[in-house]
Design a protein around this motif. Structure first.
Motif, PDB file in Angstrom:
ATOM      1  N   LYS A  99     -16.751  40.329  48.327  1.00 15.39           N
ATOM      2  CA  LYS A  99     -17.867  40.374  49.264  1.00 15.39           C
ATOM      3  C   LYS A  99     -18.765  41.581  48.999  1.00 15.39           C
ATOM      4  O   LYS A  99     -18.289  42.621  48.519  1.00 15.39           O
ATOM      5  CB  LYS A  99     -17.339  40.460  50.702  1.00 15.39           C
ATOM      6  N   GLY A 103     -21.021  41.758  53.886  1.00 19.70           N
ATOM      7  CA  GLY A 103     -20.022  40.748  54.215  1.00 19.70           C
ATOM      8  C   GLY A 103     -20.290  39.393  53.603  1.00 19.70           C
ATOM      9  O   GLY A 103     -19.544  38.431  53.856  1.00 19.70           O
ATOM     10  N   ASN A 104     -21.350  39.277  52.783  1.00 19.72           N
ATOM     11  CA  ASN A 104     -21.639  38.010  52.116  1.00 19.72           C
ATOM     12  C   ASN A 104     -20.648  37.765  50.988  1.00 19.72           C
ATOM     13  O   ASN A 104     -20.309  38.687  50.238  1.00 19.72           O
ATOM     14  CB  ASN A 104     -23.063  38.013  51.553  1.00 19.72           C
ATOM     15  N   ILE A 105     -20.190  36.541  50.859  1.00 22.71           N
ATOM     16  CA  ILE A 105     -19.235  36.197  49.809  1.00 22.71           C
ATOM     17  C   ILE A 105     -19.982  35.996  48.493  1.00 22.71           C
ATOM     18  O   ILE A 105     -20.813  35.103  48.351  1.00 22.71           O
ATOM     19  CB  ILE A 105     -18.444  34.921  50.167  1.00 22.71           C
ATOM     20  N   LYS A 108     -15.761  33.360  45.383  1.00 20.36           N
ATOM     21  CA  LYS A 108     -14.603  32.796  46.063  1.00 20.36           C
ATOM     22  C   LYS A 108     -13.796  32.003  45.044  1.00 20.36           C
ATOM     23  O   LYS A 108     -14.324  31.115  44.367  1.00 20.36           O
ATOM     24  CB  LYS A 108     -15.028  31.886  47.217  1.00 20.36           C
TER      25      LYS A 108
END
Length: 251
Positions: A99, A103-105, A108
């Motif tokens: 992240k 807080g953005n991914i 993944k």
């Protein structure tokens, strides 16, 4: 008109996503404890996460250690690593997240899975399986702004001096252990698992781009397995000493 607006919005969204790439980051910060665990570095998962990210090419720090100035003064220069667990009765499932500071991914992984019963083995294997998603992503740090290094034309003598100075020094002490018994290689996704006659999984091997060179690990150690002079060795560090275990492997 609405169609053009929609196309423009889609273009902007894809442009924003493409700019938010792991290649924009040099540093990754790993927590000393993941939320689903009860203790710091339980099952060595945090250390394993740090080691696998470093193998990919990132510069990695635990969140409880002193950070370099450029990261300490601006945490947006680093990604934060997180591992999520998905509950299951017979399967351990872990997912790796990277992240940004908001807080953005940014990345993944797939769901890494293991059906091993022993917790430490299961968690380690599931995390390694999740990390295979990073093998499909090309990473090259583009965030650094260092000027290109000018080539140095050296004489034979000076070149030898430079070469000698850049060769890493060997460990002060190496402990070599003899093989305990024959292990049998069982093919898995992206590598092998070595089993004994019990049968019990003794070691997990993940393929690399180099022939006869694997990322390796089990419940107690993480290192490499490589072939030297027709013999296989599992090498890792323990208490500052390089341990080299000779293996008898049948592929």
């Amino acid at each position: 008109m609405k169609r053009y607006v929609l196309v423009l919005l889609l273009f902007l969204s894809f442009s924003g996503y493409s700019q938010n790439s792991i290649n924009n980051y040099k540093y990754v910060i790993v927590p000393e404890k993941f939320n689903f665990l009860k203790q710091n570095d339980q099952y060595s998962l945090n250390s394993l996460t740090k080691g696998l990210l470093e193998y990919k090419g990132f510069t990695v720090y635990f969140d409880n250690t002193e950070l370099p100035g450029e990261v300490a003064n601006n945490r947006c220069r680093a990604l934060s690593a997180d591992v999520l667990e998905k509950s299951g009765m017979f399967t351990t499932t872990l997912t790796l997240l990277l992240k940004d500071c908001k807080g953005n991914i940014v990345f993944k992984s797939k769901e890494g899975k293991s059906r091993e019963k022993e917790y430490k083995v299961a968690y380690n294997m599931a995390l390694r399986d999740a990390f295979t998603s990073l093998d499909k992503v090309s990473y090259a740090d583009t965030a650094s702004t260092n000027k290109p290094v000018q080539p140095i034309i050296a004489t034979t003598a000076s070149a030898a001096t430079v070469a000698a100075s850049t060769v890493p020094s060997k460990p002060t002490e190496t402990v070599t252990n003899q093989p305990a018994g024959t292990l049998y290689a069982q093919a898995i996704a992206n590598g092998y698992q070595l089993i004994d006659t019990t049968p019990k999984i003794v070691l997990t091997l993940l393929k690399t781009s180099a022939e006869n060179y694997f990322i390796a690990g089990n419940a107690t150690a993480n290192g490499i397995v490589l072939k030297k002079n027709e013999d296989w060795f599992f090498e890792y560090y323990k208490d500052g000493k390089l341990i080299s275990e000779k293996l008898l492997v049948k592929f």
